[in-house]
Design a protein around this motif. Structure first.
Motif, PDB file in Angstrom:
ATOM      1  N   MET A   1     -38.318  44.176 -17.448  1.00 59.68           N
ATOM      2  CA  MET A   1     -37.729  45.223 -16.495  1.00 59.68           C
ATOM      3  C   MET A   1     -37.063  46.346 -17.198  1.00 59.68           C
ATOM      4  O   MET A   1     -36.042  45.911 -17.915  1.00 59.68           O
ATOM      5  CB  MET A   1     -36.892  44.395 -15.370  1.00 59.68           C
ATOM      6  CG  MET A   1     -36.226  45.513 -14.652  1.00 59.68           C
ATOM      7  SD  MET A   1     -35.033  44.540 -13.262  1.00 59.68           S
ATOM      8  CE  MET A   1     -34.250  46.059 -12.265  1.00 59.68           C
ATOM      9  N   LYS A   2     -37.255  47.761 -16.797  1.00 60.30           N
ATOM     10  CA  LYS A   2     -36.539  48.570 -17.455  1.00 60.30           C
ATOM     11  C   LYS A   2     -35.470  49.184 -16.320  1.00 60.30           C
ATOM     12  O   LYS A   2     -35.744  49.396 -15.369  1.00 60.30           O
ATOM     13  CB  LYS A   2     -37.409  49.778 -17.858  1.00 60.30           C
ATOM     14  CG  LYS A   2     -36.886  50.997 -18.550  1.00 60.30           C
ATOM     15  CD  LYS A   2     -37.961  51.857 -19.014  1.00 60.30           C
ATOM     16  CE  LYS A   2     -37.254  53.266 -19.698  1.00 60.30           C
ATOM     17  NZ  LYS A   2     -38.194  54.011 -20.165  1.00 60.30           N
ATOM     18  N   TYR A   3     -34.292  49.214 -17.071  1.00 63.51           N
ATOM     19  CA  TYR A   3     -33.221  49.454 -16.265  1.00 63.51           C
ATOM     20  C   TYR A   3     -33.012  51.203 -16.144  1.00 63.51           C
ATOM     21  O   TYR A   3     -33.154  51.736 -17.171  1.00 63.51           O
ATOM     22  CB  TYR A   3     -31.904  48.918 -16.418  1.00 63.51           C
ATOM     23  CG  TYR A   3     -32.010  47.403 -16.472  1.00 63.51           C
ATOM     24  CD1 TYR A   3     -31.662  46.960 -15.229  1.00 63.51           C
ATOM     25  CD2 TYR A   3     -32.149  46.654 -17.552  1.00 63.51           C
ATOM     26  CE1 TYR A   3     -31.649  45.399 -15.144  1.00 63.51           C
ATOM     27  CE2 TYR A   3     -32.536  45.268 -17.482  1.00 63.51           C
ATOM     28  CZ  TYR A   3     -32.013  44.778 -16.411  1.00 63.51           C
ATOM     29  OH  TYR A   3     -32.240  43.335 -16.100  1.00 63.51           O
ATOM     30  N   THR A   4     -32.430  51.864 -15.161  1.00 64.83           N
ATOM     31  CA  THR A   4     -32.178  53.053 -15.130  1.00 64.83           C
ATOM     32  C   THR A   4     -30.817  53.296 -14.480  1.00 64.83           C
ATOM     33  O   THR A   4     -30.305  52.297 -13.905  1.00 64.83           O
ATOM     34  CB  THR A   4     -33.335  53.976 -14.147  1.00 64.83           C
ATOM     35  OG1 THR A   4     -32.983  53.522 -12.713  1.00 64.83           O
ATOM     36  CG2 THR A   4     -34.698  53.665 -14.564  1.00 64.83           C
ATOM     37  N   SER A   7     -30.951  52.679 -10.870  1.00 66.84           N
ATOM     38  CA  SER A   7     -31.103  51.117 -10.586  1.00 66.84           C
ATOM     39  C   SER A   7     -29.775  50.452 -10.700  1.00 66.84           C
ATOM     40  O   SER A   7     -29.359  49.407 -10.014  1.00 66.84           O
ATOM     41  CB  SER A   7     -32.346  50.388 -11.323  1.00 66.84           C
ATOM     42  OG  SER A   7     -31.985  50.428 -12.763  1.00 66.84           O
ATOM     43  N   ILE A   8     -29.246  50.713 -11.731  1.00 60.44           N
ATOM     44  CA  ILE A   8     -27.822  50.040 -12.092  1.00 60.44           C
ATOM     45  C   ILE A   8     -26.742  50.412 -11.094  1.00 60.44           C
ATOM     46  O   ILE A   8     -25.917  49.490 -10.518  1.00 60.44           O
ATOM     47  CB  ILE A   8     -27.344  50.029 -13.556  1.00 60.44           C
ATOM     48  CG1 ILE A   8     -28.385  49.518 -14.451  1.00 60.44           C
ATOM     49  CG2 ILE A   8     -25.844  49.736 -13.782  1.00 60.44           C
ATOM     50  CD1 ILE A   8     -27.964  49.644 -15.788  1.00 60.44           C
ATOM     51  N   ALA A   9     -26.775  51.839 -10.507  1.00 58.82           N
ATOM     52  CA  ALA A   9     -25.843  52.275  -9.799  1.00 58.82           C
ATOM     53  C   ALA A   9     -26.072  51.671  -8.500  1.00 58.82           C
ATOM     54  O   ALA A   9     -25.083  51.480  -7.650  1.00 58.82           O
ATOM     55  CB  ALA A   9     -25.851  53.750  -9.739  1.00 58.82           C
ATOM     56  N   ARG A  10     -27.323  51.321  -8.031  1.00 59.87           N
ATOM     57  CA  ARG A  10     -27.385  50.766  -6.733  1.00 59.87           C
ATOM     58  C   ARG A  10     -27.200  49.174  -6.585  1.00 59.87           C
ATOM     59  O   ARG A  10     -26.515  48.997  -5.533  1.00 59.87           O
ATOM     60  CB  ARG A  10     -28.887  51.101  -6.258  1.00 59.87           C
ATOM     61  CG  ARG A  10     -29.350  52.567  -5.984  1.00 59.87           C
ATOM     62  CD  ARG A  10     -30.886  52.547  -5.707  1.00 59.87           C
ATOM     63  NE  ARG A  10     -31.211  53.908  -5.399  1.00 59.87           N
ATOM     64  CZ  ARG A  10     -32.390  54.023  -5.080  1.00 59.87           C
ATOM     65  NH1 ARG A  10     -33.441  53.471  -5.270  1.00 59.87           N
ATOM     66  NH2 ARG A  10     -32.713  55.332  -4.602  1.00 59.87           N
ATOM     67  N   LEU A  50     -25.001  38.525 -10.760  1.00 59.17           N
ATOM     68  CA  LEU A  50     -25.059  39.472 -11.898  1.00 59.17           C
ATOM     69  C   LEU A  50     -26.154  38.999 -12.880  1.00 59.17           C
ATOM     70  O   LEU A  50     -26.872  39.888 -13.464  1.00 59.17           O
ATOM     71  CB  LEU A  50     -23.749  39.647 -12.588  1.00 59.17           C
ATOM     72  CG  LEU A  50     -22.554  40.540 -12.185  1.00 59.17           C
ATOM     73  CD1 LEU A  50     -21.178  40.362 -12.928  1.00 59.17           C
ATOM     74  CD2 LEU A  50     -23.038  42.069 -12.058  1.00 59.17           C
ATOM     75  N   GLU A  51     -26.004  37.631 -13.355  1.00 61.25           N
ATOM     76  CA  GLU A  51     -27.092  37.115 -14.254  1.00 61.25           C
ATOM     77  C   GLU A  51     -28.234  37.258 -13.500  1.00 61.25           C
ATOM     78  O   GLU A  51     -29.579  37.591 -14.309  1.00 61.25           O
ATOM     79  CB  GLU A  51     -26.521  35.724 -14.435  1.00 61.25           C
ATOM     80  CG  GLU A  51     -25.134  35.745 -15.174  1.00 61.25           C
ATOM     81  CD  GLU A  51     -24.942  34.238 -15.487  1.00 61.25           C
ATOM     82  OE1 GLU A  51     -24.218  34.027 -16.647  1.00 61.25           O
ATOM     83  OE2 GLU A  51     -25.310  33.115 -14.609  1.00 61.25           O
ATOM     84  N   SER A  52     -28.663  37.166 -12.234  1.00 57.48           N
ATOM     85  CA  SER A  52     -30.010  37.388 -11.641  1.00 57.48           C
ATOM     86  C   SER A  52     -30.500  38.665 -12.089  1.00 57.48           C
ATOM     87  O   SER A  52     -31.700  38.993 -12.275  1.00 57.48           O
ATOM     88  CB  SER A  52     -30.111  37.014 -10.244  1.00 57.48           C
ATOM     89  OG  SER A  52     -29.676  35.555 -10.071  1.00 57.48           O
TER      90      SER A  52
END
Length: 322
Positions: A1-4, A7-10, A50-52
């Motif tokens: 999975m690539k994070y943006t 996506s992290i802010a959401r 968080l870990e998920s």
């Protein structure tokens, strides 16, 4: 999975980062839950969520409690800066809506913790009783990195003679507060207190308490003996614990090197007495350190003003006595 960024802010929430930070600080889920006034299952669920999301463990359990994985340390490193900004935002909103309030977290080296800080805290409490002050005592190599990442708002202590700590602690700024002297002290009944025209060589053969080797005060001690053409004493205990050192000196034989401000309450109480070596010994400048790239919240700004005011009052008092 690539994070943006989006996506992290959401997905990530401030309270999740606060829980993660508290678990690592506390070393256990239970203690973190108690500190945050949450149930242990609630804390466990936050960590699980968080870990998920990151699809990898952030914490591992060991014999000494919970500690972060490599990924957990990476997340925490960035989270600390965000939490520091959140604390500043909270302070500013509270200050705007209800007057001066909030929290200031101050790290201190041993030289500033006995005299300067208590007087600055008293002045702060006179001006803003609602401000919570949290103090953490440590060494330069512990406090400066914590200041750089946002764990601390300010650090008060000795300004290093060399500035290599900048490379380790990030971009920090320091404002000098006052110049600190150095005292060579022992129990008030030490037999050499009655001698005149003493020099450091006369004291070398006594038992000594010297600062631990990683401390700035130890560097000063090493330089003091070297400039006198002397080796370090042979009978030495290494300690930065003021109460332990005070107890050791009550044998009326042991000698210690202390910043004058740290020694003053004990000399005034008659527990210690300073040796007159015929010259003033200099420890160095005491300063207030803060992160260059992060604006201080209102509580931290007010506390810095109190530090400066107390230092100015000390300087004026000293000048009037000359």
């Amino acid at each position: 999975m690539k994070y943006t960024d989006i996506s992290i802010a959401r997905k990530l929430k401030f309270h999740q980062l606060m829980v993660l930070d508290q678990v690592v600080q506390s070393g256990s889920m239970l203690r973190a839950a108690q500190a945050l006034n949450l149930t242990q299952p609630a804390v466990t669920k936050v960590i699980h969520d968080l870990e998920s999301y990151f699809d990898a463990p952030l914490l591992v359990r060991g014999n000494r409690g919970v500690r972060p994985t490599e990924l957990g340390e990476l997340v925490l490193k960035r989270a600390k800066g965000l939490l520091a900004e959140l604390r500043s935002l909270t302070d500013e909103v509270n200050a705007f809506q209800a007057g001066t309030s909030g929290q200031v977290v101050v790290g201190t080296l041993i030289s500033a913790s006995v005299s300067l800080l208590p007087r600055a805290i008293r002045l702060l409490k006179q001006r803003a009783p609602g401000v919570m002050v949290s103090l953490r005592v440590g060494q330069m190599d512990q406090l400066f990195p914590a200041l750089a990442v946002g764990d601390l708002d300010l650090v008060v202590g000795r300004i290093p003679d060399d500035w290599q700590w900048r490379d380790e602690a990030g971009e920090l700024t320091v404002a000098s507060l006052y110049n600190e002297g150095l005292s060579v002290v022992a129990g008030a009944e030490h037999p050499l207190h009655g001698e005149s025209a003493l020099c450091l060589a006369d004291l070398q053969g006594s038992p000594w308490v010297l600062p631990t080797r990683e401390s700035l005060l130890r560097r000063t001690a090493d330089r003091l003996f070297a400039e006198a053409g002397l080796s370090l004493p042979q009978n030495v205990v290494e300690s930065l614990s003021i109460l332990t050192n005070l107890a050791l000196m009550q044998d009326q034989q042991t000698i210690a090197l202390m910043p004058q401000e740290a020694a003053r309450p004990f000399t005034e109480a008659g527990l210690l007495k300073e040796f007159d070596l015929g010259e003033s010994l200099i420890f160095g400048d005491i300063g207030c350190f803060f992160a260059s790239g992060r604006e201080l919240g209102p509580a931290a700004r007010l506390f810095r003003e109190c530090l400066e005011r107390v230092s100015e009052a000390d300087g004026e008092s000293l000048l009037s006595s000359i």
